[in-house]
Design a protein around this motif. Structure first.
Motif, PDB file in Angstrom:
ATOM      1  N   UNK A  76       0.828  -1.211   0.000  1.00  0.00           N
ATOM      2  CA  UNK A  76       0.000   0.000   0.000  1.00  0.00           C
ATOM      3  C   UNK A  76       0.864   1.262   0.000  1.00  0.00           C
ATOM      4  N   UNK A  77       2.023   1.211   0.652  1.00  0.00           N
ATOM      5  CA  UNK A  77       2.937   2.361   0.643  1.00  0.00           C
ATOM      6  C   UNK A  77       3.489   2.586  -0.768  1.00  0.00           C
ATOM      7  N   UNK A  78       3.810   1.506  -1.473  1.00  0.00           N
ATOM      8  CA  UNK A  78       4.292   1.631  -2.858  1.00  0.00           C
ATOM      9  C   UNK A  78       3.197   2.220  -3.740  1.00  0.00           C
ATOM     10  N   UNK A  79       1.980   1.716  -3.582  1.00  0.00           N
ATOM     11  CA  UNK A  79       0.844   2.214  -4.375  1.00  0.00           C
ATOM     12  C   UNK A  79       0.607   3.695  -4.081  1.00  0.00           C
ATOM     13  N   UNK A  80       0.699   4.075  -2.800  1.00  0.00           N
ATOM     14  CA  UNK A  80       0.481   5.473  -2.421  1.00  0.00           C
ATOM     15  C   UNK A  80       1.566   6.380  -2.994  1.00  0.00           C
ATOM     16  N   UNK A 102       7.012   6.593 -15.656  1.00  0.00           N
ATOM     17  CA  UNK A 102       8.044   6.830 -14.649  1.00  0.00           C
ATOM     18  C   UNK A 102       7.631   6.261 -13.293  1.00  0.00           C
ATOM     19  N   UNK A 103       6.373   6.473 -12.913  1.00  0.00           N
ATOM     20  CA  UNK A 103       5.894   5.948 -11.630  1.00  0.00           C
ATOM     21  C   UNK A 103       5.808   4.416 -11.653  1.00  0.00           C
ATOM     22  N   UNK A 104       5.444   3.862 -12.810  1.00  0.00           N
ATOM     23  CA  UNK A 104       5.402   2.400 -12.930  1.00  0.00           C
ATOM     24  C   UNK A 104       6.812   1.820 -12.774  1.00  0.00           C
ATOM     25  N   UNK A 105       7.794   2.457 -13.397  1.00  0.00           N
ATOM     26  CA  UNK A 105       9.181   2.000 -13.269  1.00  0.00           C
ATOM     27  C   UNK A 105       9.678   2.168 -11.841  1.00  0.00           C
ATOM     28  N   UNK A 106       9.253   3.235 -11.169  1.00  0.00           N
ATOM     29  CA  UNK A 106       9.625   3.447  -9.773  1.00  0.00           C
ATOM     30  C   UNK A 106       9.061   2.329  -8.894  1.00  0.00           C
ATOM     31  N   UNK A 107       7.799   1.966  -9.123  1.00  0.00           N
ATOM     32  CA  UNK A 107       7.174   0.872  -8.364  1.00  0.00           C
ATOM     33  C   UNK A 107       7.920  -0.437  -8.612  1.00  0.00           C
ATOM     34  N   UNK A 108       8.277  -0.702  -9.870  1.00  0.00           N
ATOM     35  CA  UNK A 108       9.018  -1.931 -10.203  1.00  0.00           C
ATOM     36  C   UNK A 108      10.372  -1.938  -9.499  1.00  0.00           C
ATOM     37  N   UNK A 109      11.046  -0.783  -9.461  1.00  0.00           N
ATOM     38  CA  UNK A 109      12.348  -0.685  -8.795  1.00  0.00           C
ATOM     39  C   UNK A 109      12.213  -0.919  -7.286  1.00  0.00           C
ATOM     40  N   UNK A 110      11.166  -0.353  -6.676  1.00  0.00           N
ATOM     41  CA  UNK A 110      10.940  -0.573  -5.244  1.00  0.00           C
ATOM     42  C   UNK A 110      10.712  -2.056  -4.957  1.00  0.00           C
TER      43      UNK A 110
END
Length: 192
Positions: A76-80, A102-110
């Motif tokens: 949920x923190x990643x989604x937020x 960019x946000x999708x790539x950030x989520x994948x990196x996390x």
């Protein structure tokens, strides 16, 4: 182009059907060659900025709990943070959906950071989330933290961690491996 042939019309002859198909073929080719081709001659290399997209990745099924976290706190923190939608199946398939690449790539990196065990020499970026007398704790991804000992913060000798770092600071660190107690150790001063 289609004509429904199962209806019981006696006047629908073969020449009528052939002419209808020929005319629709002409219309289709006109639309493709005269209307569409000047507008866009070939498919775009990437979908539009606002088009929905999906990133698929595979993680170790044993690490699903790490990505989800207690009561869904980590995911949920990643989604937020990123505004994406994340689905994880029992076999470790992860789907990240959204419109902002960019946000999708950030989520994948996390997610990659969460499921990857830290290795010596690995360089990571994170945020200072806790400061103690002996060092600072850096969060690299939701639920994934590491510690930088006071002696590894600056090339110069410092008396207090607060003299160099404050809560919320963004820092880059390098992994040094495990300390004597088996915890991962990081350094700010040794980043190349």
């Amino acid at each position: 182009t289609a004509i429904q042939m199962d209806i019981k019309i006696h006047g629908l002859t073969r020449p009528i059907v052939e002419e209808a198909i020929a005319r629709t073929r002409e219309a289709r080719l006109y639309i493709l060659d005269e209307v569409m081709k000047p507008a866009i001659a070939e498919p775009r290399a990437q979908v539009g900025k606002y088009a929905p997209k999906i990133i698929s990745m595979q993680i170790d099924p044993q690490k699903i709990g790490d990505v989800v976290g207690q009561r869904g706190k980590t995911i949920n923190a990643i989604i937020e943070q990123t505004g994406v939608k994340i689905d994880i199946t029992d076999d470790g398939s992860v789907s990240i959906c959204g419109t902002d690449a960019d946000m999708m790539n950030r989520a994948a990196e996390l997610i990659r950071i969460i499921v990857t065990d830290f290795e010596a020499g690995q360089i990571l970026s994170g945020k200072v989330v806790s400061i103690k007398e002996f060092g600072a704790f850096i969060e690299f991804a939701p639920g994934k933290e590491g510690m930088v000992h006071i002696s590894k913060i600056s090339k110069e000798r410092i008396n207090r961690v607060e003299d160099v770092l404050t809560l919320g600071d963004k820092v880059t660190v390098v992994c040094l491996g495990k300390d004597k107690m088996g915890r991962m150790s990081f350094s700010i001063k040794d980043v190349k």
